[in-house]
Structure formats: C-alpha cells, structure tokens
Design a protein around this motif. Structure first.
Motif, PDB file in Angstrom:
ATOM      1  N   GLY A 120       0.831  -1.209   0.000  1.00 11.18           N
ATOM      2  CA  GLY A 120       0.000   0.000   0.000  1.00 11.18           C
ATOM      3  C   GLY A 120       0.865   1.258   0.000  1.00 11.18           C
ATOM      4  N   ILE A 121       1.935   1.200   0.757  1.00 17.13           N
ATOM      5  CA  ILE A 121       2.853   2.353   0.820  1.00 17.13           C
ATOM      6  C   ILE A 121       3.508   2.564  -0.555  1.00 17.13           C
ATOM      7  N   GLN A 122       3.977   1.466  -1.156  1.00 17.28           N
ATOM      8  CA  GLN A 122       4.595   1.561  -2.497  1.00 17.28           C
ATOM      9  C   GLN A 122       3.608   2.141  -3.503  1.00 17.28           C
ATOM     10  N   GLU A 123       2.389   1.595  -3.459  1.00 14.74           N
ATOM     11  CA  GLU A 123       1.390   1.983  -4.464  1.00 14.74           C
ATOM     12  C   GLU A 123       1.015   3.462  -4.353  1.00 14.74           C
ATOM     13  N   SER A 124       1.156   4.025  -3.173  1.00 11.98           N
ATOM     14  CA  SER A 124       0.754   5.431  -2.978  1.00 11.98           C
ATOM     15  C   SER A 124       1.645   6.390  -3.753  1.00 11.98           C
ATOM     16  N   ASN A 125       2.877   5.926  -4.041  1.00 10.88           N
ATOM     17  CA  ASN A 125       3.856   6.783  -4.741  1.00 10.88           C
ATOM     18  C   ASN A 125       4.249   8.028  -3.941  1.00 10.88           C
ATOM     19  N   ILE A 126       3.936   8.007  -2.652  1.00 13.57           N
ATOM     20  CA  ILE A 126       4.369   9.122  -1.797  1.00 13.57           C
ATOM     21  C   ILE A 126       5.826   8.868  -1.435  1.00 13.57           C
ATOM     22  N   LYS A 127       6.611   9.940  -1.375  1.00 18.90           N
ATOM     23  CA  LYS A 127       8.045   9.782  -1.079  1.00 18.90           C
ATOM     24  C   LYS A 127       8.222   9.103   0.277  1.00 18.90           C
ATOM     25  N   ARG A 128       9.151   8.175   0.313  1.00 18.50           N
ATOM     26  CA  ARG A 128       9.402   7.416   1.536  1.00 18.50           C
ATOM     27  C   ARG A 128       9.576   8.321   2.754  1.00 18.50           C
ATOM     28  N   GLU A 129      10.347   9.383   2.598  1.00 16.86           N
ATOM     29  CA  GLU A 129      10.666  10.231   3.757  1.00 16.86           C
ATOM     30  C   GLU A 129       9.470  11.021   4.260  1.00 16.86           C
ATOM     31  N   GLU A 130       8.369  10.993   3.503  1.00 13.14           N
ATOM     32  CA  GLU A 130       7.171  11.714   3.954  1.00 13.14           C
ATOM     33  C   GLU A 130       6.238  10.833   4.779  1.00 13.14           C
ATOM     34  N   ILE A 131       6.590   9.536   4.894  1.00 10.85           N
ATOM     35  CA  ILE A 131       5.722   8.626   5.653  1.00 10.85           C
ATOM     36  C   ILE A 131       6.501   8.067   6.842  1.00 10.85           C
ATOM     37  N   PHE A 132       5.851   8.074   7.982  1.00 12.89           N
ATOM     38  CA  PHE A 132       6.459   7.533   9.208  1.00 12.89           C
ATOM     39  C   PHE A 132       5.905   6.116   9.412  1.00 12.89           C
ATOM     40  N   ILE A 133       6.802   5.135   9.438  1.00 11.93           N
ATOM     41  CA  ILE A 133       6.349   3.740   9.513  1.00 11.93           C
ATOM     42  C   ILE A 133       6.920   3.057  10.761  1.00 11.93           C
ATOM     43  N   THR A 134       5.995   2.459  11.509  1.00 11.07           N
ATOM     44  CA  THR A 134       6.356   1.748  12.736  1.00 11.07           C
ATOM     45  C   THR A 134       6.071   0.263  12.570  1.00 11.07           C
ATOM     46  N   SER A 135       6.976  -0.584  13.049  1.00 12.22           N
ATOM     47  CA  SER A 135       6.633  -1.991  13.201  1.00 12.22           C
ATOM     48  C   SER A 135       7.149  -2.494  14.553  1.00 12.22           C
ATOM     49  N   LYS A 136       6.813  -3.750  14.836  1.00 15.28           N
ATOM     50  CA  LYS A 136       7.106  -4.247  16.186  1.00 15.28           C
ATOM     51  C   LYS A 136       7.706  -5.648  16.168  1.00 15.28           C
ATOM     52  N   LEU A 137       8.616  -5.850  17.084  1.00 15.69           N
ATOM     53  CA  LEU A 137       9.234  -7.155  17.296  1.00 15.69           C
ATOM     54  C   LEU A 137       8.236  -8.047  18.038  1.00 15.69           C
ATOM     55  N   PRO A 138       8.004  -9.266  17.556  1.00 12.64           N
ATOM     56  CA  PRO A 138       7.018 -10.123  18.239  1.00 12.64           C
ATOM     57  C   PRO A 138       7.296 -10.266  19.744  1.00 12.64           C
ATOM     58  N   ALA A 139       6.231 -10.278  20.511  1.00 13.06           N
ATOM     59  CA  ALA A 139       6.337 -10.391  21.964  1.00 13.06           C
ATOM     60  C   ALA A 139       7.025 -11.696  22.381  1.00 13.06           C
ATOM     61  N   GLU A 140       6.933 -12.687  21.519  1.00 12.58           N
ATOM     62  CA  GLU A 140       7.515 -14.009  21.827  1.00 12.58           C
ATOM     63  C   GLU A 140       9.027 -14.016  21.636  1.00 12.58           C
ATOM     64  N   THR A 141       9.558 -13.032  20.936  1.00 11.80           N
ATOM     65  CA  THR A 141      11.004 -13.002  20.660  1.00 11.80           C
ATOM     66  C   THR A 141      11.734 -12.408  21.849  1.00 11.80           C
ATOM     67  N   LYS A 142      12.539 -13.218  22.487  1.00 14.61           N
ATOM     68  CA  LYS A 142      13.202 -12.741  23.697  1.00 14.61           C
ATOM     69  C   LYS A 142      14.695 -13.072  23.697  1.00 14.61           C
ATOM     70  N   SER A 143      15.313 -13.108  22.513  1.00 16.65           N
ATOM     71  CA  SER A 143      16.763 -13.286  22.466  1.00 16.65           C
ATOM     72  C   SER A 143      17.362 -12.282  21.484  1.00 16.65           C
ATOM     73  N   TYR A 144      18.644 -12.040  21.675  1.00 16.83           N
ATOM     74  CA  TYR A 144      19.394 -11.089  20.842  1.00 16.83           C
ATOM     75  C   TYR A 144      19.347 -11.518  19.373  1.00 16.83           C
ATOM     76  N   ASP A 145      19.719 -12.770  19.105  1.00 22.32           N
ATOM     77  CA  ASP A 145      19.805 -13.235  17.715  1.00 22.32           C
ATOM     78  C   ASP A 145      18.456 -13.213  17.014  1.00 22.32           C
ATOM     79  N   GLN A 146      17.428 -13.670  17.726  1.00 19.94           N
ATOM     80  CA  GLN A 146      16.099 -13.710  17.102  1.00 19.94           C
ATOM     81  C   GLN A 146      15.580 -12.302  16.812  1.00 19.94           C
ATOM     82  N   THR A 147      15.983 -11.350  17.642  1.00 19.72           N
ATOM     83  CA  THR A 147      15.572  -9.960  17.411  1.00 19.72           C
ATOM     84  C   THR A 147      16.131  -9.466  16.079  1.00 19.72           C
ATOM     85  N   LEU A 148      17.414  -9.719  15.857  1.00 24.56           N
ATOM     86  CA  LEU A 148      18.030  -9.271  14.596  1.00 24.56           C
ATOM     87  C   LEU A 148      17.367  -9.966  13.411  1.00 24.56           C
TER      88      LEU A 148
END
Ligand SMILES: NC(=O)c1ccc[n+]([C@@H]2O[C@H](COP(=O)([O-])OP(=O)(O)OC[C@H]3O[C@@H](n4cnc5c(N)ncnc54)[C@H](OP(=O)(O)O)[C@@H]3O)[C@@H](O)[C@H]2O)c1
Length: 271
Positions: free
Chosen positions: A61-89
């Motif tokens: 949806g973001i790609q299709e909008s053709n709005i410049k990347r720097e004009e959109i603020f995008i947040t995502s989240k690390l799964p709550a089940e992930t509790k190790s350094y390696d899995q986080t990366l």
C-alpha cells in the motif's frame, strides 16, 4: 484542532506525525487498500507489526501510494515471543523484507512477555533484546526505538542498562483508561506515549455519556476520543478498515474545552 501533518518531536529530535493509522486486525487481503486509503486521506504515519500478518500488504500500500518514503512515518514491532538477541536481529530482517523498506522510522518491542504468559518475568531477556534494538538503531536502519505494553517496572528494567533510552512507549489508552502512572513515568523519562486502541477497539463508541459530549462539539465519539489523546500529549493510533471511518477520524478541527478535558480525564472506566 489537529492536522494529520502536525508532529510531536521524539527525544532524538525525530518528528513523528501526531495521528497514526493502526493496522491490527486488518486482514491481509484488505490491508493494501486500507493503507492506500489512509495515505490518500492524508495520514502520514502507519503502525503495523510482524504479528499482524499484514506487513507485506501494508508495504505494498505504501509503495502503491507513490508518496516519497521520507514523507511517511512507519512503525513496526518485534514479536512479543522473541526474547533473544539473535532472534531480534532475525525478526527485524523479516519485517524489512515484508515491508520492502530500506529503513524503518520506529521499531518497538511488542510486549515485555509472550502473549501466552502475560505478566511473566522476562527481565533478563528484555535487557538482551534491548541491546539488539540498540544495535539496530546504531546501524541507522531504524530512526527510533521503543517499547509497547511496558509498565513502570518493565521500563525501569530497561532504563537500568540502556545506552539509548526508549523513545516511545505504546500502551492501551483511551477515555477512562489513561494509565496515569505509566504515562507520567514514560513522559518523565522522555518517552512519547502512543495510545493504541484509542476507541477501545470500538467498545467506547456506544457510551451514551460520551456520545452526548461529542454532540456538543458536533463531532463523532471517535473524533472526540482521538482529539482527547492529542490534547493529553499522547499519540493516538486509530484503526479503520472503512474509508469513511478513516476520513472521519482525520477531521479534528475542534478543541475540547478544559473543563470537558477534566471530566474526560476523570471518566470512570467502563470497559
Ligand atoms: N501494541 C499493541 O500491543 C497494540 C495492541 C492493539 C492495537 N495496537 C495498535 O493500535 C491500533 C488501534 O487499535 P485497535 O485496532 O484496537 O482499534 P481502535 O482504533 O481503538 O478501534 C477500531 C474499531 O473502531 C472502528 N472505527 C474506527 N473509526 C470509527 C469511526 N469514526 N466511527 C465508528 N467506528 C469507527 C473500526 O471499524 P472499521 O475497521 O470497520 O472501520 C474498528 O472496529 C491497532 O490497529 C494497532 O496498530 C497496538
């Protein structure tokens, strides 16, 4: 009076649009369209998570909008089940591949405990995960890092070891559920509080007392609930599959009077 392009400033000086568009429970087959609608309506802040199973469609949806990347603020989240350094990366890479982005604006630890073990002690693991979050931040592939569903104890656990303090705490927050202790603590330590489920996942919308107050301002209860968050210095993340809802939530050209804000801040929890 709030515009979708108004911003808060995070503790590292990053600007973040004051209203975010939530995407939890938007089925994958509807997510691309919903995000496109939101961007078309002027939203410039999208909130998703790996666990929502719609990151690919949100990215599309973001790609299709053709709005410049720097004009959109995008947040995502690390799964709550992930509790190790390696899995986080590893999970971060999955999110980036899903969203098809070079960088993310904000990355959050989704919760201090796996959902199936709400309240369990993961102090040591959360400190380890935070180290990985700091490393991702240092790589400049994410512009800000933070947490979600952390109470004061969980925050203190991270603050005790953090080289970089969390910039955001995203919590369940709506009229009657303002989590004053967590909010005040987060803000005192320089975190912006984000309000998830600002409409209580729609349960707030049938409240007659609040409907009366919304009527006084000539707005919907949803608009009242969203503006309430902003006037408390908190960032609401309303979700809407229906375009008419997303459009309504973006019209915030009114100000809640001080006495009404006081009443809303003392509102008895009904949910
Ligand atoms: N960090 C976390 O653990 C966490 C947890 C929960 C949520 N979140 C984030 O917060 C976002 C919002 O929370 P939420 O999804 O619980 O829901 P919400 O925003 O509190 O409420 C969404 C519900 O309200 C309806 N709605 C929206 N605007 C409306 C309007 N103007 N009039 C009438 N109904 C309206 C929506 O309907 P339609 O969809 O049919 O339009 C939907 O049923 C999530 O999407 C997610 O991004 C984070």
């Amino acid at each position: 009076m709030t515009k979708l392009t108004d911003t808060y400033t995070l503790s590292n000086d990053l600007q973040i649009p004051k209203i975010g568009f939530g995407t939890w429970q938007i089925p994958a087959n509807l997510a691309q369209k919903a995000v496109l609608n939101a961007l078309d309506l002027g939203y410039r802040h999208i909130d998703t998570a790996l666990v929502y199973q719609n990151e690919q469609e949100v990215g599309a949806g973001i790609q299709e909008s053709n709005i410049k990347r720097e004009e959109i603020f995008i947040t995502s989240k690390l799964p709550a089940e992930t509790k190790s350094y390696d899995q986080t990366l590893q999970d971060f890479e999955t999110t980036m591949a899903n969203l098809q982005l070079d960088y993310l604006d904000l990355y959050l630890i989704h919760a201090p405990w796996p959902w199936a073990q709400k309240g369990a002690n993961y102090d040591q693991q959360n400190r380890e995960v935070w180290q990985a979050m700091e490393e991702i931040y240092a790589s400049r592939r994410v512009k800000a890092i933070g947490v979600s569903n952390f109470n004061v104890y969980d925050l203190q656990n991270i603050l005790d070891v953090a080289q970089i303090k969390p910039m955001v705490n995203q919590i369940r927050y709506f009229i009657g559920n303002t989590e004053n202790e967590i909010t005040e603590f987060s803000q005192a330590y320089g975190m912006l509080v984000e309000a998830y489920s600002p409409l209580a996942t729609d349960e707030l919308l049938n409240n007659q007392q609040l409907q009366q107050l919304a009527k006084k301002y000539g707005v919907s209860l949803a608009q009242l609930a969203i503006q309430f968050c902003v006037q408390n210095g908190v960032l609401p993340l309303p979700k809407a599959i229906q375009r008419a809802h997303a459009a309504n939530n973006a019209q915030l050209d009114f100000v809640i009077e001080t006495t009404d804000m006081e009443q809303l801040n003392n509102f008895q929890k009904t949910i």
